[in-house]
Scaffold this motif. Structure first.
Motif, PDB file in Angstrom:
ATOM      1  N   GLN A 121       5.165  26.222 -34.993  1.00  0.00           N
ATOM      2  CA  GLN A 121       4.541  25.125 -35.740  1.00  0.00           C
ATOM      3  C   GLN A 121       4.538  23.828 -34.942  1.00  0.00           C
ATOM      4  O   GLN A 121       3.899  22.853 -35.343  1.00  0.00           O
ATOM      5  CB  GLN A 121       5.278  24.915 -37.067  1.00  0.00           C
ATOM      6  N   LYS A 122       5.189  23.786 -33.805  1.00  0.00           N
ATOM      7  CA  LYS A 122       5.260  22.563 -33.022  1.00  0.00           C
ATOM      8  C   LYS A 122       3.921  22.236 -32.358  1.00  0.00           C
ATOM      9  O   LYS A 122       3.123  23.119 -32.056  1.00  0.00           O
ATOM     10  CB  LYS A 122       6.349  22.684 -31.944  1.00  0.00           C
ATOM     11  N   SER A 123       3.713  20.946 -32.117  1.00  0.00           N
ATOM     12  CA  SER A 123       2.500  20.517 -31.417  1.00  0.00           C
ATOM     13  C   SER A 123       2.633  20.846 -29.939  1.00  0.00           C
ATOM     14  O   SER A 123       3.679  20.606 -29.327  1.00  0.00           O
ATOM     15  CB  SER A 123       2.278  19.025 -31.618  1.00  0.00           C
ATOM     16  N   VAL A 124       1.567  21.398 -29.369  1.00  0.00           N
ATOM     17  CA  VAL A 124       1.566  21.850 -27.977  1.00  0.00           C
ATOM     18  C   VAL A 124       0.566  21.014 -27.181  1.00  0.00           C
ATOM     19  O   VAL A 124      -0.571  20.814 -27.617  1.00  0.00           O
ATOM     20  CB  VAL A 124       1.159  23.340 -27.885  1.00  0.00           C
ATOM     21  N   LEU A 125       0.991  20.548 -26.008  1.00  0.00           N
ATOM     22  CA  LEU A 125       0.077  19.885 -25.083  1.00  0.00           C
ATOM     23  C   LEU A 125      -0.020  20.722 -23.819  1.00  0.00           C
ATOM     24  O   LEU A 125       0.987  20.971 -23.150  1.00  0.00           O
ATOM     25  CB  LEU A 125       0.565  18.481 -24.722  1.00  0.00           C
ATOM     26  N   ILE A 126      -1.227  21.167 -23.494  1.00  0.00           N
ATOM     27  CA  ILE A 126      -1.477  21.900 -22.257  1.00  0.00           C
ATOM     28  C   ILE A 126      -2.070  20.930 -21.248  1.00  0.00           C
ATOM     29  O   ILE A 126      -3.085  20.280 -21.514  1.00  0.00           O
ATOM     30  CB  ILE A 126      -2.439  23.078 -22.485  1.00  0.00           C
ATOM     31  N   VAL A 127      -1.443  20.834 -20.078  1.00  0.00           N
ATOM     32  CA  VAL A 127      -1.915  19.949 -19.018  1.00  0.00           C
ATOM     33  C   VAL A 127      -2.714  20.783 -18.014  1.00  0.00           C
ATOM     34  O   VAL A 127      -2.166  21.680 -17.378  1.00  0.00           O
ATOM     35  CB  VAL A 127      -0.731  19.260 -18.309  1.00  0.00           C
ATOM     36  N   GLY A 128      -4.000  20.490 -17.897  1.00  0.00           N
ATOM     37  CA  GLY A 128      -4.862  21.258 -17.019  1.00  0.00           C
ATOM     38  C   GLY A 128      -5.851  22.087 -17.811  1.00  0.00           C
ATOM     39  O   GLY A 128      -5.641  22.369 -18.999  1.00  0.00           O
ATOM     40  N   ALA A 129      -6.949  22.487 -17.155  1.00  0.00           N
ATOM     41  CA  ALA A 129      -7.987  23.253 -17.849  1.00  0.00           C
ATOM     42  C   ALA A 129      -8.560  24.351 -16.956  1.00  0.00           C
ATOM     43  O   ALA A 129      -9.727  24.719 -17.076  1.00  0.00           O
ATOM     44  CB  ALA A 129      -9.099  22.319 -18.319  1.00  0.00           C
ATOM     45  N   GLY A 130      -7.736  24.887 -16.082  1.00  0.00           N
ATOM     46  CA  GLY A 130      -8.155  25.988 -15.223  1.00  0.00           C
ATOM     47  C   GLY A 130      -7.957  27.326 -15.903  1.00  0.00           C
ATOM     48  O   GLY A 130      -7.743  27.413 -17.119  1.00  0.00           O
ATOM     49  N   GLY A 131      -7.972  28.399 -15.098  1.00  0.00           N
ATOM     50  CA  GLY A 131      -7.818  29.741 -15.642  1.00  0.00           C
ATOM     51  C   GLY A 131      -6.485  29.955 -16.324  1.00  0.00           C
ATOM     52  O   GLY A 131      -6.400  30.619 -17.361  1.00  0.00           O
ATOM     53  N   GLY A 132      -5.415  29.385 -15.755  1.00  0.00           N
ATOM     54  CA  GLY A 132      -4.094  29.526 -16.364  1.00  0.00           C
ATOM     55  C   GLY A 132      -4.048  28.883 -17.737  1.00  0.00           C
ATOM     56  O   GLY A 132      -3.519  29.454 -18.693  1.00  0.00           O
ATOM     57  N   ALA A 133      -4.598  27.674 -17.850  1.00  0.00           N
ATOM     58  CA  ALA A 133      -4.617  26.969 -19.129  1.00  0.00           C
ATOM     59  C   ALA A 133      -5.409  27.748 -20.168  1.00  0.00           C
ATOM     60  O   ALA A 133      -5.004  27.862 -21.330  1.00  0.00           O
ATOM     61  CB  ALA A 133      -5.219  25.580 -18.937  1.00  0.00           C
ATOM     62  N   ARG A 134      -6.540  28.289 -19.760  1.00  0.00           N
ATOM     63  CA  ARG A 134      -7.401  29.047 -20.682  1.00  0.00           C
ATOM     64  C   ARG A 134      -6.664  30.272 -21.219  1.00  0.00           C
ATOM     65  O   ARG A 134      -6.661  30.531 -22.428  1.00  0.00           O
ATOM     66  CB  ARG A 134      -8.687  29.456 -19.968  1.00  0.00           C
ATOM     67  N   GLY A 135      -6.026  31.018 -20.320  1.00  0.00           N
ATOM     68  CA  GLY A 135      -5.304  32.214 -20.743  1.00  0.00           C
ATOM     69  C   GLY A 135      -4.155  31.890 -21.677  1.00  0.00           C
ATOM     70  O   GLY A 135      -3.929  32.574 -22.680  1.00  0.00           O
ATOM     71  N   ILE A 136      -3.428  30.822 -21.366  1.00  0.00           N
ATOM     72  CA  ILE A 136      -2.302  30.425 -22.198  1.00  0.00           C
ATOM     73  C   ILE A 136      -2.778  29.960 -23.569  1.00  0.00           C
ATOM     74  O   ILE A 136      -2.180  30.291 -24.602  1.00  0.00           O
ATOM     75  CB  ILE A 136      -1.478  29.337 -21.485  1.00  0.00           C
ATOM     76  N   ALA A 137      -3.866  29.196 -23.606  1.00  0.00           N
ATOM     77  CA  ALA A 137      -4.391  28.715 -24.884  1.00  0.00           C
ATOM     78  C   ALA A 137      -4.764  29.885 -25.802  1.00  0.00           C
ATOM     79  O   ALA A 137      -4.419  29.881 -26.997  1.00  0.00           O
ATOM     80  CB  ALA A 137      -5.613  27.824 -24.639  1.00  0.00           C
ATOM     81  N   PHE A 138      -5.452  30.884 -25.261  1.00  0.00           N
ATOM     82  CA  PHE A 138      -5.831  32.039 -26.077  1.00  0.00           C
ATOM     83  C   PHE A 138      -4.602  32.823 -26.541  1.00  0.00           C
ATOM     84  O   PHE A 138      -4.549  33.303 -27.676  1.00  0.00           O
ATOM     85  CB  PHE A 138      -6.788  32.946 -25.301  1.00  0.00           C
ATOM     86  N   ALA A 139      -3.615  32.956 -25.682  1.00  0.00           N
ATOM     87  CA  ALA A 139      -2.398  33.684 -26.057  1.00  0.00           C
ATOM     88  C   ALA A 139      -1.618  32.926 -27.125  1.00  0.00           C
ATOM     89  O   ALA A 139      -1.098  33.529 -28.068  1.00  0.00           O
ATOM     90  CB  ALA A 139      -1.531  33.923 -24.826  1.00  0.00           C
ATOM     91  N   ILE A 155     -12.633  15.967 -18.551  1.00  0.00           N
ATOM     92  CA  ILE A 155     -12.562  16.216 -19.986  1.00  0.00           C
ATOM     93  C   ILE A 155     -13.462  17.383 -20.409  1.00  0.00           C
ATOM     94  O   ILE A 155     -13.109  18.175 -21.286  1.00  0.00           O
ATOM     95  CB  ILE A 155     -12.957  14.941 -20.760  1.00  0.00           C
ATOM     96  N   SER A 156     -14.619  17.502 -19.778  1.00  0.00           N
ATOM     97  CA  SER A 156     -15.566  18.549 -20.181  1.00  0.00           C
ATOM     98  C   SER A 156     -14.977  19.944 -20.015  1.00  0.00           C
ATOM     99  O   SER A 156     -15.248  20.844 -20.820  1.00  0.00           O
ATOM    100  CB  SER A 156     -16.862  18.428 -19.387  1.00  0.00           C
ATOM    101  N   LYS A 157     -14.148  20.136 -18.991  1.00  0.00           N
ATOM    102  CA  LYS A 157     -13.534  21.453 -18.778  1.00  0.00           C
ATOM    103  C   LYS A 157     -12.534  21.777 -19.884  1.00  0.00           C
ATOM    104  O   LYS A 157     -12.448  22.917 -20.347  1.00  0.00           O
ATOM    105  CB  LYS A 157     -12.854  21.500 -17.405  1.00  0.00           C
ATOM    106  N   ALA A 158     -11.777  20.776 -20.299  1.00  0.00           N
ATOM    107  CA  ALA A 158     -10.854  20.972 -21.421  1.00  0.00           C
ATOM    108  C   ALA A 158     -11.644  21.277 -22.684  1.00  0.00           C
ATOM    109  O   ALA A 158     -11.257  22.128 -23.500  1.00  0.00           O
ATOM    110  CB  ALA A 158      -9.989  19.733 -21.604  1.00  0.00           C
ATOM    111  N   GLY A 159     -12.779  20.583 -22.856  1.00  0.00           N
ATOM    112  CA  GLY A 159     -13.622  20.817 -24.019  1.00  0.00           C
ATOM    113  C   GLY A 159     -14.173  22.222 -24.075  1.00  0.00           C
ATOM    114  O   GLY A 159     -14.318  22.806 -25.153  1.00  0.00           O
TER     115      GLY A 159
END
Length: 276
Positions: A121-139, A155-159
């Motif tokens: 339930q904690k708020s998560v901040l992911i730093v970066g928007a590459g392949g690693g960030a994408r995989g972690i976000a989906f997981a 910003i567009s990549k994070a979006g």
């Protein structure tokens, strides 16, 4: 007949995957070998065809081929499709190659091995928007984390990740720096801190809370500048070694059907990199 596996990338000499997988084969009594193979981008299609011809049972894919390899595979699973990247390839019984991505699941297993599953339930901040960030976000979404924010220089990549995820929000690096103490879990996914990388953190982490959990996907060095700061203020630290080992263990399971001993491997690699 002896099985053989590989990891391909450019460069490849820094990879600890061969040492890890060969150690597991010895522990498990598996008649197999795992080798590093340097493959340049212009030779990727030829390399995949050669692997199929030579009868590999599977192989891992690392930088910079995780997305580029997809057109040369026969099939990819849904997770890899969502992420647009493959890090594990399995040879199916009919000889076709199927791609998977084990990075995101490997990260969440590593995170929850350290802090348990009671922090979703904690708020998560992911730093970066590459392949690693994408995989972690989906997981994270798959495992039930609901409050996800992504910050990135572009910003567009994070979006793009948030749009694909169907949830979460995007903030600038300046906003992240000024509101860092609001986040319970901080995940650093950029190359910042990578040995010989020469890349600095994208923003100040001075406002990091000592109650936070700080995780980095870089594992060499073991303690990146991001983690060093977290440790200095008393925050909980999750190094990149756990993700590296667990993503490899999931690949091993795809290939050989069982999950190898990750605890001793994490301890072994951490010790090699200067950890306790």
């Amino acid at each position: 007949m002896k099985k053989w596996f590989a990891v391909i990338g450019d460069p490849i000499e820094q990879s600890k995957s061969p040492e890890m997988h060969n150690s597991w084969y010895t522990q498990e009594g598996v008649d197999a070998a795992y080798i590093p193979i340097h493959v340049k981008a212009e030779n990727l299609e030829q390399a995949v065809a050669s692997f199929k011809l030579l009868g590999t049972s599977g192989f891992n894919v690392t930088i910079p081929h995780k997305s580029a390899i997809i057109p040369f595979l026969d099939e990819i699973d849904e997770t890899a499709k969502q992420m647009g990247a493959v890090n594990t390839v399995l040879r199916l019984e009919d000889g076709r190659f199927k791609g998977f991505n084990t990075d995101g699941d490997g990260f969440v297993r590593s995170l929850e091995e350290k802090i348990g599953d009671g922090h979703r339930q904690k708020s998560v901040l992911i730093v970066g928007a590459g392949g690693g960030a994408r995989g972690i976000a989906f997981a994270l979404k798959k495992y039930g984390y609901q409050d996800i924010t992504i910050t990135n220089r572009t910003i567009s990549k994070a979006g793009e990740i948030v749009d694909a995820l169907g949830m979460g929000k995007v903030i600038t690096n300046e906003e992240a720096s000024s509101t860092l103490d609001r986040y319970g879990i901080l995940i650093q996914t950029t190359p910042a801190g990578m040995k010989y990388g020469g890349i600095s953190l994208p923003f100040s982490v001075d406002k990091m809370s000592q109650e936070a959990v700080a995780a980095d996907i870089v594992y060499n060095p073991l303690m990146t500048p991001f983690l060093q700061h977290a440790e200095s203020i008393g925050a909980t630290v999750v190094t990149g070694v756990g993700m590296f080992v667990h993503q490899g263990a999931i690949a091993y399971e795809h290939w050989l059907g069982n999950y190898p001993d990750t605890n001793s491997m994490i301890a072994q690699i951490s010790e090699q990199l200067g950890g306790k």
